[in-house]
Design a protein around this motif. Structure first.
Motif, PDB file in Angstrom:
ATOM      1  N   ALA A  19      -1.815   3.919  -1.360  1.00 12.79           N
ATOM      2  CA  ALA A  19      -2.249   4.698  -0.201  1.00 12.79           C
ATOM      3  C   ALA A  19      -2.884   6.008  -0.653  1.00 12.79           C
ATOM      4  O   ALA A  19      -3.906   6.438  -0.105  1.00 12.79           O
ATOM      5  CB  ALA A  19      -1.075   4.973   0.730  1.00 12.79           C
ATOM      6  N   ASP A  27      -6.336   5.218  -1.997  1.00 12.19           N
ATOM      7  CA  ASP A  27      -7.288   4.851  -0.934  1.00 12.19           C
ATOM      8  C   ASP A  27      -7.650   6.037  -0.047  1.00 12.19           C
ATOM      9  O   ASP A  27      -8.825   6.348   0.150  1.00 12.19           O
ATOM     10  CB  ASP A  27      -6.701   3.735  -0.063  1.00 12.19           C
ATOM     11  N   LEU A  38       5.886   1.500   4.772  1.00  9.84           N
ATOM     12  CA  LEU A  38       4.903   1.929   5.770  1.00  9.84           C
ATOM     13  C   LEU A  38       5.080   1.196   7.095  1.00  9.84           C
ATOM     14  O   LEU A  38       4.972   1.792   8.167  1.00  9.84           O
ATOM     15  CB  LEU A  38       3.479   1.715   5.237  1.00  9.84           C
ATOM     16  N   LYS A  76       0.840  -1.202   0.000  1.00 10.38           N
ATOM     17  CA  LYS A  76       0.000   0.000   0.000  1.00 10.38           C
ATOM     18  C   LYS A  76       0.874   1.251   0.000  1.00 10.38           C
ATOM     19  O   LYS A  76       0.550   2.247  -0.650  1.00 10.38           O
ATOM     20  CB  LYS A  76      -0.932   0.001   1.219  1.00 10.38           C
ATOM     21  N   ALA A  77       1.964   1.215   0.753  1.00 14.63           N
ATOM     22  CA  ALA A  77       2.899   2.338   0.794  1.00 14.63           C
ATOM     23  C   ALA A  77       4.266   1.775   1.137  1.00 14.63           C
ATOM     24  O   ALA A  77       4.452   1.230   2.234  1.00 14.63           O
ATOM     25  CB  ALA A  77       2.476   3.367   1.830  1.00 14.63           C
ATOM     26  N   ALA A  90       3.925   5.135  -2.805  1.00 15.43           N
ATOM     27  CA  ALA A  90       2.688   4.907  -2.037  1.00 15.43           C
ATOM     28  C   ALA A  90       1.452   5.249  -2.869  1.00 15.43           C
ATOM     29  O   ALA A  90       0.510   5.864  -2.384  1.00 15.43           O
ATOM     30  CB  ALA A  90       2.711   5.736  -0.759  1.00 15.43           C
TER      31      ALA A  90
END
Length: 294
Positions: A228, A231, A73, A69-70, A225
């Motif tokens: 991210a 989202d 992270l 997602k990133a 990312a």
């Protein structure tokens, strides 16, 4: 006890604590963060997930899924939390006895670090998060510990000064303020309303706060990312406020605070990741700022 279903912004308190709790399965010498209480504050289902992470393949799967997602992270969350722990510990050693956790979520600093100061801790968050935190504290301790005051607020609309003073905060006492992983969920007006409250803090107070880079929110640089951004910024529209690193100092100065330090990826790698011997990427999208009230 039944807790009202939490809105999306409130549910984001769970993920970082899962990461913190999973870290505890590593040997102490390899941990970025030590927080034995983290797992106890999680819901039963997530405690099972954390339990499964004692096996490295499961932990690696969860880390990889997070970093898709990133990029970086997982380690960024661990490093961010370690930095906040370090700054709270420094405040304790400096004799500060009043602590305010803005957007406390499920963090455990008020219970791990503050008691040694003999002081008071005010945990502030959305009403749904405060209700859940109270439930977990009663399960772990049998009650809310005497040195902690739980304060439900809405950062966008509530007057923090009125709410906190009503709950016993002493405005003339030097205070350590921790504002972690909150600003991106607020509008600029919400951020400035909070800073206006912080401008009233006593001389000698300390503040740490995180922010998400503005160029990331604006889609100029995704820093690995993209998911991210899609989202949190595009689809859910949960992240609103961003800051350019060069603008943090002037922003603080406008409210009577002097920036003492700003840290991000490179600092986290040098201070926390490399000393463990682990090879973990760290995200660029979020930074921590430390300031003092003059």
């Amino acid at each position: 006890m039944t807790v009202t279903k939490r809105p999306p912004a409130a549910q984001t308190a769970l993920g970082p604590m899962v990461i913190a709790a999973c870290e505890q399965h590593l040997p102490a010498s390899q941990r970025v963060l030590s927080d034995e209480l983290a797992v106890q504050f999680l819901p039963p289902g997530l405690r099972l997930v954390v339990g499964a992470c004692r096996w490295r393949p499961v932990r690696d799967l969860l880390t990889d899924a997070t970093d898709k997602k990133a990029l970086g992270l997982w380690a960024s969350v661990l490093s961010r939390k370690r930095y906040a722990d370090d700054k709270v510990s420094e405040a304790v050693l400096a004799g500060i006895e009043q602590f305010v956790f803005l957007g406390a979520g499920l963090d455990t600093r008020a219970y791990r670090l503050v008691p040694s100061a003999g002081g008071r801790a005010f945990e502030i968050d959305l009403p749904a998060n405060i209700a859940y935190k109270r439930q977990r504290l009663e399960a772990v301790y049998g009650r809310v510990p005497d040195h902690v005051v739980l304060v439900p607020v809405d950062f966008q609309t509530d007057d923090l000064a009125d709410v906190l003073h009503a709950h016993g905060l002493s405005p003339k006492t030097p205070t350590m303020f921790v504002w972690e992983a909150v600003t991106q969920y607020l509008s600029e007006d919400g951020v400035r309303r909070t800073l206006a409250f912080l401008a009233q803090a006593a001389v000698g107070s300390r503040l740490i706060f995180t922010y998400v880079r503005k160029d990331f929110l604006d889609g100029i640089d995704f820093y690995g990312a993209e998911r991210a951004h899609q989202d949190f910024v595009v689809k859910q529209r949960m992240w609103h406020f961003g800051l350019d690193p060069d603008d943090a100092r002037s922003l603080l100065l406008g409210y009577g605070w002097a920036e003492r330090e700003q840290v991000g990826r490179r600092d986290y790698l040098a201070r926390y990741i490399r000393p463990t011997g682990r090879d973990l990427p760290v995200s660029e999208i979020e930074r921590f700022v430390y300031g003092e009230k003059e």
